[in-house]
Each structure stands twice: as structure tokens, then as C-alpha cells.
Design an enzyme around this catalytic site. Structure first.
Site, PDB file in Angstrom:
ATOM      1  N   CYS A  74       7.128  34.514  39.609  1.00  0.00           N
ATOM      2  CA  CYS A  74       7.719  34.444  40.932  1.00  0.00           C
ATOM      3  C   CYS A  74       9.134  34.996  40.902  1.00  0.00           C
ATOM      4  O   CYS A  74       9.874  34.764  39.952  1.00  0.00           O
ATOM      5  CB  CYS A  74       7.758  32.991  41.388  1.00  0.00           C
ATOM      6  SG  CYS A  74       8.418  32.790  43.026  1.00  0.00           S
ATOM      7  N   HIS A 116       0.343  29.998  46.653  1.00  0.00           N
ATOM      8  CA  HIS A 116       1.691  30.220  46.129  1.00  0.00           C
ATOM      9  C   HIS A 116       2.682  30.449  47.288  1.00  0.00           C
ATOM     10  O   HIS A 116       3.760  29.870  47.330  1.00  0.00           O
ATOM     11  CB  HIS A 116       1.642  31.442  45.194  1.00  0.00           C
ATOM     12  CG  HIS A 116       2.941  31.789  44.535  1.00  0.00           C
ATOM     13  ND1 HIS A 116       3.128  31.726  43.178  1.00  0.00           N
ATOM     14  CD2 HIS A 116       4.124  32.216  45.043  1.00  0.00           C
ATOM     15  CE1 HIS A 116       4.365  32.088  42.886  1.00  0.00           C
ATOM     16  NE2 HIS A 116       4.985  32.408  43.989  1.00  0.00           N
ATOM     17  N   GLU A 117       2.268  31.296  48.234  1.00  0.00           N
ATOM     18  CA  GLU A 117       3.171  31.637  49.338  1.00  0.00           C
ATOM     19  C   GLU A 117       3.323  30.488  50.324  1.00  0.00           C
ATOM     20  O   GLU A 117       4.413  30.266  50.862  1.00  0.00           O
ATOM     21  CB  GLU A 117       2.690  32.899  50.047  1.00  0.00           C
ATOM     22  CG  GLU A 117       2.669  34.152  49.175  1.00  0.00           C
ATOM     23  CD  GLU A 117       4.013  34.459  48.517  1.00  0.00           C
ATOM     24  OE1 GLU A 117       5.055  34.137  49.098  1.00  0.00           O
ATOM     25  OE2 GLU A 117       4.010  35.006  47.401  1.00  0.00           O
ATOM     26  N   HIS A 120       5.875  28.256  49.065  1.00  0.00           N
ATOM     27  CA  HIS A 120       7.232  28.732  49.352  1.00  0.00           C
ATOM     28  C   HIS A 120       7.684  28.257  50.728  1.00  0.00           C
ATOM     29  O   HIS A 120       8.819  27.827  50.903  1.00  0.00           O
ATOM     30  CB  HIS A 120       7.282  30.267  49.352  1.00  0.00           C
ATOM     31  CG  HIS A 120       7.573  30.844  48.006  1.00  0.00           C
ATOM     32  ND1 HIS A 120       8.758  30.629  47.357  1.00  0.00           N
ATOM     33  CD2 HIS A 120       6.837  31.624  47.197  1.00  0.00           C
ATOM     34  CE1 HIS A 120       8.726  31.263  46.188  1.00  0.00           C
ATOM     35  NE2 HIS A 120       7.569  31.879  46.071  1.00  0.00           N
TER      36      HIS A 120
HETATM   37 ZN   LIG Z   1       6.825  33.058  44.605  1.00  0.00          ZN
END
Ligand SMILES: [Zn+2]
Length: 150
Positions: A74, A116-117, A120
């Protein structure tokens, strides 16, 4: 990687794929307009970067208890790659670029990327899935790097 194609078993492939996923491919924008709060993820998993997918206010729910492990990287945690277990199949709900709601079943790399996003957007990083020990080790190394670059 083509549509519906599974990522290779090869570790380098996986590492590369999720590294890309965490950086160029995944892009998170927090946009605030007048009284409109939008959280946007733009992601392109196609080989020639010609098929950007737009997810506005994405949410996902796992469709299976089966976990899959990818080595994730990341931009927010530069230089570190760690294995993360995530549900290998999820249902994604989002709005498209025209603001129309849609649903998508994501598996494999796409499932990893969207989770994953989404993390975030919720202020969570992949290192939050690691043991305290591992996370602290990464934190210390990053702090050292920051000091060196200061
Ligand atoms: Zn990331």
C-alpha cells in the site's frame, strides 16, 4: 489481468498484483461537495488500464467464510508487503459514475482490492490485520525512515 481470470499461483505475480492494487490501481478520493458527501474508489484491473471501475460510496459484505491470502502492499505503508487473509468472495454495493446503484460479485484479486480500498475509506490499513508485534515492527521502521528523510 483479464476479466474473470484468476491471479497466478506464483508469489511474485500475487505480490505484484496486490502492490499494483494498493497503489496505481486503487485510488481513493474523499470528495465533499455542497451537502453531498461522496466516497469514491476508482480501480482498473485491466491489463492496458482501459477499464476503470468507479465505486461511489462502496460497501461490501462477505459471501463466504472461505478466506484467501494475498500479499498486500500500500502507498500508505511504502515498502512493506504482508500476507492478509480476506473473504475470497464479496458482494459489493456502490453507485456508478452516474449515481445509479449497482451490485457486483467480486472474487479473487478484485475482491481483495475492493476490500482494501473500502478499508481506506473507513480509515483502516492492511497493517491493521496483522499481529500487534508485526504492526509495531513496521511502525518503528517507518518512523525511522521518516526521521532519515526529514
Ligand atoms: Zn492502500
Amino acid at each position: 489481468m483479464g476479466e474473470g481470470e484468476q491471479p497466478g499461483e506464483d508469489d511474485e505475480d500475487r505480490r505484484y498484483a496486490t502492490q499494483q492494487a494498493g497503489t496505481q490501481l486503487g485510488e481513493v478520493r474523499n470528495q465533499t461537495q455542497v451537502n453531498v458527501h461522496k466516497r469514491i474508489v476508482v480501480m482498473d484491473l485491466s491489463e492496458d488500464r482501459s477499464e476503470p471501475r468507479v465505486f461511489i460510496n462502496p460497501e461490501f459484505e462477505p459471501l463466504t467464510d472461505e478466506m484467501e491470502q494475498y500479499q498486500e502492499g500500500c502507498l500508505s505503508v511504502p515498502g512493506f508487503y504482508e500476507n492478509v487473509d480476506r473473504p475470497q468472495k464479496v458482494k459489493v454495493k456502490a453507485l456508478d459514475r452516474d449515481g445509479k446503484p449497482y451490485e457486483l460479485i467480486a472474487e479473487g484479486l478484485l475482491a481483495v482490492c475492493i476490500q482494501h480500498e473500502c478499508d481506506h475509506l473507513n480509515g483502516k490499513l492492511f497493517v491493521d490485520y496483522l499481529s500487534n508485534l508485526k504492526r509495531d515492527r513496521i511502525k518503528k521502521k517507518l518512523e525511522k525512515l521518516h526521521r532519515q528523510n526529514a
